[in-house]
Write a protein that holds these residues in place. Sequence first.
Motif, PDB file in Angstrom:
ATOM      1  N   ARG A  34      62.072  25.520  22.446  1.00 22.72           N
ATOM      2  CA  ARG A  34      62.409  25.120  21.083  1.00 22.72           C
ATOM      3  C   ARG A  34      62.935  26.319  20.306  1.00 22.72           C
ATOM      4  NH1 ARG A  34      61.499  20.061  20.210  1.00 22.72           N
ATOM      5  NH2 ARG A  34      59.875  18.920  21.354  1.00 22.72           N
ATOM      6  N   GLN A  36      64.806  28.169  16.736  1.00 25.39           N
ATOM      7  CA  GLN A  36      64.249  28.505  15.429  1.00 25.39           C
ATOM      8  C   GLN A  36      64.123  27.304  14.513  1.00 25.39           C
ATOM      9  OE1 GLN A  36      66.921  31.805  14.416  1.00 25.39           O
ATOM     10  NE2 GLN A  36      65.241  33.239  14.792  1.00 25.39           N
ATOM     11  N   ASP A  37      64.946  26.290  14.699  1.00 30.08           N
ATOM     12  CA  ASP A  37      64.840  25.090  13.866  1.00 30.08           C
ATOM     13  C   ASP A  37      64.008  23.998  14.524  1.00 30.08           C
ATOM     14  OD1 ASP A  37      66.515  24.337  15.872  1.00 30.08           O
ATOM     15  OD2 ASP A  37      68.183  23.706  14.598  1.00 30.08           O
ATOM     16  N   GLY A  38      63.369  24.326  15.648  1.00 33.83           N
ATOM     17  CA  GLY A  38      62.521  23.365  16.328  1.00 33.83           C
ATOM     18  C   GLY A  38      63.243  22.448  17.291  1.00 33.83           C
ATOM     19  N   ARG A  39      64.570  22.560  17.363  1.00 38.86           N
ATOM     20  CA  ARG A  39      65.325  21.701  18.274  1.00 38.86           C
ATOM     21  C   ARG A  39      65.272  22.236  19.701  1.00 38.86           C
ATOM     22  NH1 ARG A  39      71.169  20.709  15.719  1.00 38.86           N
ATOM     23  NH2 ARG A  39      71.010  22.976  15.487  1.00 38.86           N
ATOM     24  N   GLY A  62      60.807  31.144  17.630  1.00 41.29           N
ATOM     25  CA  GLY A  62      62.011  30.403  17.986  1.00 41.29           C
ATOM     26  C   GLY A  62      62.998  31.168  18.846  1.00 41.29           C
ATOM     27  N   GLU A  75      70.098  31.502  20.976  1.00 40.48           N
ATOM     28  CA  GLU A  75      70.255  30.113  21.390  1.00 40.48           C
ATOM     29  C   GLU A  75      71.619  29.824  22.008  1.00 40.48           C
ATOM     30  OE1 GLU A  75      69.220  27.374  18.296  1.00 40.48           O
ATOM     31  OE2 GLU A  75      67.425  28.506  17.753  1.00 40.48           O
TER      32      GLU A  75
END
Length: 350
Positions: A34, A36-39, A62, A75
């Motif tokens: 996951r 930094q935005d949880g995605r 994240g 990411e």
Amino acid sequence: MFPKNAWYVACTPDEIDDKPLGRTICGEAMVFYRGQDGRAVALEDFCPHRGAPLSLGTVCEGQLVCGYHGLVMGEEGRTVAMPGQRVQAFPCIGRFAAVERHGFVWVWPGDQALADPAKIPHLEWADSPDWAYGGGLYHIAADYRLMVDNLMDLTHETYVHSTSIGQKEIDETPVKTRTEGEQVITSRFMEGVMAPPFWRANLRGNHLPDDQPVDRWQVCRFTPPSHVMIEVGVALAGHGGYDAPADKKVYSIVTDFITPETETSHWYFWGMARNFNVKDRNLTAQIRENQGRVFAEDKVMLEAQQRSISTHPQRKLLKLNIDAGGVRSREIIDRLLAGEQAAAPSALAA
């Protein structure tokens, strides 16, 4: 052996809630975590420093941190930092499109320019309060197409699952096969039979008698690259079978997401969605446990089948009329593979 320009189930969301997950899909070693935005994020499972699997590392605020020397990956697959080192010029590693939807994390292992989330199959039961779902995951050491064959021909239930869902009427009732676009459908309808143990338990779970004749149905739907949804159920005989009112039947959808790992192994995400007595969590757990035992029997058989095939690679497998669903499904897979291979040279030239 497997189409890559397609969405596959990679994992369930809970598998990446607190740590990275390494999983090989269609021959590609991937790491899921996951961001930094949880995605959900999917990267190549390869640290550009010394080649260690990034899945052996950790997730910190994240960011993915390599467990070997602390290299931090962004990411997008670019190196962000490393203690005491200047690493921003490191080459990027591969990134795969990943989408969390319908209770699964989906990944696109092929051409990333073609990864359209709109192509993720719609699952009517996944986000509806009118349905309950329970499932699990098995790693199976067998060619994923053997599982497709298995699910598109349920004749084996009489023998492999004789103490749970099998019964002689499956053998005695003809199966029909048809193709609609890129979907293959096999169906079998049994009338006036006694329910086997698994379905007797489900009848009781919907407060229906389990000692009366029933009409039983099996409708298997293959959708490429390797998804099989199976409508299954029983209704008290004489009330319309498949079309019987809800208070006279138990109806479920067996969910089968088959994700290739290698040429001789795959990840099998199995489950059952039902639209009866959906608030009974104990019933959900009971069905999941019983279904898990059934699919464990498939695992034993398919792995033994794969060992036998690998030992005798020169032998051709024979086909019967009951194999039509699997044969047609493989023809669709072969067409997709041929299309990807034909497009590969032009893509390289571009």
